[in-house]
Design a protein around this motif. Structure first.
Motif, mmCIF file in Angstrom:
data_model
loop_
_atom_site.group_PDB
_atom_site.id
_atom_site.type_symbol
_atom_site.label_atom_id
_atom_site.label_comp_id
_atom_site.label_asym_id
_atom_site.label_seq_id
_atom_site.Cartn_x
_atom_site.Cartn_y
_atom_site.Cartn_z
ATOM 1 N N ALA A 83 0.382 1.372 -4.405
ATOM 2 C CA ALA A 83 -1.080 1.440 -4.307
ATOM 3 C C ALA A 83 -1.736 1.738 -5.653
ATOM 4 C CB ALA A 83 -1.498 2.488 -3.279
ATOM 5 N N LEU A 90 0.827 -1.213 0.000
ATOM 6 C CA LEU A 90 0.000 0.000 0.000
ATOM 7 C C LEU A 90 0.862 1.265 0.000
ATOM 8 C CD1 LEU A 90 -2.961 -1.039 2.321
ATOM 9 C CD2 LEU A 90 -3.088 -0.428 -0.107
ATOM 10 N N PRO A 121 -8.350 -9.958 -8.232
ATOM 11 C CA PRO A 121 -7.963 -8.724 -7.549
ATOM 12 C C PRO A 121 -6.464 -8.436 -7.638
ATOM 13 C CG PRO A 121 -9.361 -10.087 -6.124
ATOM 14 C CD PRO A 121 -9.041 -10.906 -7.330
ATOM 15 N N ALA A 122 -6.135 -7.223 -8.077
ATOM 16 C CA ALA A 122 -4.728 -6.821 -8.153
ATOM 17 C C ALA A 122 -4.089 -6.782 -6.763
ATOM 18 C CB ALA A 122 -4.616 -5.445 -8.817
ATOM 19 N N PHE A 123 -4.884 -6.434 -5.766
ATOM 20 C CA PHE A 123 -4.357 -6.259 -4.410
ATOM 21 C C PHE A 123 -3.811 -7.579 -3.855
ATOM 22 C CE2 PHE A 123 -5.455 -5.454 0.265
ATOM 23 C CZ PHE A 123 -4.355 -4.646 0.484
ATOM 24 N N ALA A 142 -1.744 -1.668 -7.249
ATOM 25 C CA ALA A 142 -2.345 -2.766 -6.469
ATOM 26 C C ALA A 142 -3.832 -2.532 -6.203
ATOM 27 C CB ALA A 142 -1.605 -2.949 -5.147
ATOM 28 N N LEU A 143 -4.303 -1.284 -6.338
ATOM 29 C CA LEU A 143 -5.717 -1.005 -6.100
ATOM 30 C C LEU A 143 -6.470 -0.770 -7.412
ATOM 31 C CD1 LEU A 143 -5.387 1.321 -2.977
ATOM 32 C CD2 LEU A 143 -5.827 -1.139 -3.041
ATOM 33 N N GLN A 144 -5.779 -0.914 -8.520
ATOM 34 C CA GLN A 144 -6.367 -0.660 -9.839
ATOM 35 C C GLN A 144 -6.790 -1.981 -10.497
ATOM 36 O OE1 GLN A 144 -8.068 1.141 -11.879
ATOM 37 N NE2 GLN A 144 -6.648 2.898 -11.927
ATOM 38 N N TYR A 145 -7.467 -1.908 -11.646
ATOM 39 C CA TYR A 145 -7.650 -3.100 -12.462
ATOM 40 C C TYR A 145 -6.294 -3.631 -12.896
ATOM 41 C CZ TYR A 145 -12.600 -1.882 -13.152
ATOM 42 O OH TYR A 145 -13.924 -1.609 -12.971
ATOM 43 N N THR A 146 -6.226 -4.901 -13.164
ATOM 44 C CA THR A 146 -5.013 -5.440 -13.774
ATOM 45 C C THR A 146 -5.423 -6.216 -15.022
ATOM 46 O OG1 THR A 146 -3.028 -6.797 -13.422
ATOM 47 C CG2 THR A 146 -5.035 -7.527 -12.342
#
Lengths: 417, 417
Positions: B63, B59, B277-279, B66-70
């Motif tokens: 971030a 994070l 999920p990218a995260f 990791a919080l976006q679409y992949t």
């Protein structure tokens, strides 16, 4: 000797098309390109600091649950929070009416799995969300298109279509609707169109699948109720997501429906992936419980309002006569129509290679392959400065290819190239 | 007037069965029950402290990604790490051979989507993983069972079955294999059986789907190579997961296959949920890059070895003559066979209500509905103390229902009730 994999493919696999949007994402990752193609939120809207705090608390306080398998329905606490989230829009639901999905795209796949056989008919808007068309196409159904205007689906044409199908003894399984700031067009259905669609669905005994990922991103005007709120799920299935209000990286989507319908969806999801990640669900539940999402909505909306305004101003300034576009009251996209003889697919390569600007060709959103003169522009991801420059590049391309009849009446305000 | 949802269901939805395991999980959440039913890892094996650190770093440092679409294929860095992870087992792969999925269950659904049409034939073991059967059943295929012994699938019987099908002009699309510490039986295929299965797959031009979630959880003995490593994906598709080696709550699964096959899988996943999920992917990539997973394997294996030993000791001590069980060299499960006239389904309610102990009935793992006298026991989730007490309860139940012919020759070592 390599085996020939084509000899093993299912009929469905043979009929699948790769998403044009997804393929373009690869194309446009090179430097210098200004992309209006994706549908990415602005990372500046991600609540990174709050996520750090919440994630730490989740790992400290509930790791044994948040890192374990969860039930297929999804984290009960998150489902409670989603019922509360939807209540602000007049939707009456409890956790028993909610199923957590991997983004709303999985909801589309589940709807298709549970309701569609090959050869079934469904109704889609012209244009409609490409990811929806892609999900349904995998089930080899017939998608019958009904045109849209600036008030939403043309219910007069919907009535004609339903009557025509009934005359052939065919009943569509459902009407696929994206009624708020539609992807791709940005159009919002009026309440009258929502009511009339439900009335027609009742008359012809079909369902309504309401895909509503953008509802919270409203810049102005007043919001008509979700279709689901008008019949409380009697014949409506509701899909939504936190990808635009929290972030896409957690892939938190959900479905709301009657309990018996949710039961069918749960059974389908069991075979598809057992459950969505407990970790991301625990985080999302906590973000809701602390009212972080609620509090941040005005900020997020303000960011996207400013970007939409920037794009509308740039289009007004740069585009020649003969080009029109929608004025969405919210969401992430607007829709551009070039003169009908133009073809956005034919222009795309030049756009990317000569002008370093990308968009999504319109025909991908039309189940009948029409709309070749249209394109979708995303305004949520690029900066205001990139929007200005990108629209300038796009207008230059359009003017270069404008039919003579149109370019001769180019407006005086148009910047010359 | 409530509409009748049954009138809208697809043929597939009508044929779906809810997973018995999932339903049982609900049943067994009440206090006092000792459950051998689920397949949950022990939360004590979750690297909570390391996840806190890695998540914070993700994070802080990435971030925006990791919080976006992949991309649908999945985080390229994680796919590189998975290629490295599989290399330790002799699998040659690059990120182009890997697709990230939501647990390996989604891999099963993707395999089915891409390869199976209604009426197609596939080969499954008797018994086989219930989640696999459930995924394939949704595609309305014919599952032909081949028995298993303590060396894996009976390849003599597999050869007969393939020859018989060929005689009818039918070619199975694939052979579904869980070759390491199979769920449910705990059996591991010998290298000879793996080689022979590949030879037969070549002879009859079919594929092998190798589902291998437990491979790293080996207590003793030497590991035969994965089937995939024996043909480097020529006609094998490999599925695995971090659910047992990291934690299930991130739902990190993956598929490995030839590049052209992965391309088909990616297209299918696009319509199913766009991307995982990218995260959670960024976290898993970082856990691998820091060698945390590699370092922790011995600890995890030690925990489960001790639990398996506790269960074997308890079974030996408590169970009457006529009851047999497998001795798995790894994994999370073992398999109990009661005398053939007994029926574990008929006993389950009494087990749960009178003895406060739960298991999974064996017949759910048999595509042909046989195996009614068998049950699957999980030893990864309960504590050693619970294992002792739970097996005591289970043995008491079994002895109460033992056929007279068997109970009269009860061994002297058996504790009387």
């Amino acid at each position: 000797m390599a085996i020939d994999i084509d000899a093993f493919l299912s009929t469905s696999a043979r009929s699948m098309r790769r998403s044009l949007i997804r393929e373009l994402l690869k194309l446009t990752s090179r430097g210098g390109i200004i992309s209006f193609a994706g549908g990415f939120p602005d990372p500046a809207t991600f609540p990174v600091r709050e996520l750090e705090e919440v994630t730490r608390d989740v790992l400290t306080g509930q790791a044994h649950l948040a890192l374990q398998y969860t039930i297929t329905e999804g984290d009960p606490r998150l489902r409670d929070e989603l019922a509360r989230w939807m209540a602000k829009d007049g939707i009456r639901a409890t956790q028993e009416n909610v199923l957590i999905t991997n983004g709303s795209q999985q909801g589309l796949d589940i709807v298709a799995r549970v309701f569609l056989d090959p050869g079934d008919v469904i109704i889609v808007e012209l244009p409609s969300y490409m990811g929806g068309l892609q999900a349904f196409r995998a089930y080899r159904v017939e998608m019958v298109g009904v045109p849209q205007d600036d008030q939403g689906i043309r219910t007069d044409r919907l009535a004609e279509t339903l009557a025509h199908l009934a005359g052939e003894g065919r009943r569509p399984k459902f009407i696929y609707a994206v009624p708020d700031f539609q992807n791709p067009s940005g159009v919002t259905w009026t309440e009258e169109r929502r009511q009339e669609t439900l009335r027609l669905a009742g008359q012809y005994n079909t369902l309504v699948v309401e895909d509503n990922p953008y509802r919270e991103i409203r810049f102005e005007g007043s919001a008509p109720p979700p279709i689901y709120a008008l019949d409380q799920g009697e014949r409506t299935v509701y899909l939504s997501t936190f990808s635009k209000t929290l972030c896409p990286g957690l892939r938190i989507g959900w479905m709301a429906a009657r309990e018996d319908v949710i039961g069918q969806f749960v059974t389908a999801k069991q075979g598809m992936d057992l459950c969505s990640p407990a970790f991301t669900q625990a985080i999302a539940a906590e973000m809701c419980a602390r009212d972080i999402l609620y509090r941040r909505l005005p900020q997020i909306t303000a960011v996207y309002r400013a970007k939409r305004d920037a794009m509308l101003r740039a289009l007004e300034r740069e585009m020649p006569e003969g080009v029109t576009w929608t004025h969405p009251e919210g969401g992430l996209f607007l829709w551009v129509r070039l003169p009908e003889t133009m073809d956005t697919e034919a222009l795309l390569q030049e756009a990317v290679e000569a002008e370093n600007v990308a968009y999504v060709i319109g025909s991908g959103f039309f189940a009948d392959g029409s709309g070749r003169h249209t394109m979708r522009l995303n305004f949520s991801f690029p900066s205001e400065k990139e929007i200005d420059e990108g629209i300038r590049r796009l207008a230059r391309l359009v003017r270069r290819h404008l039919p003579v009849a149109v370019s001769s009446i180019r407006r005086r305000t148009t910047v010359s190239d």
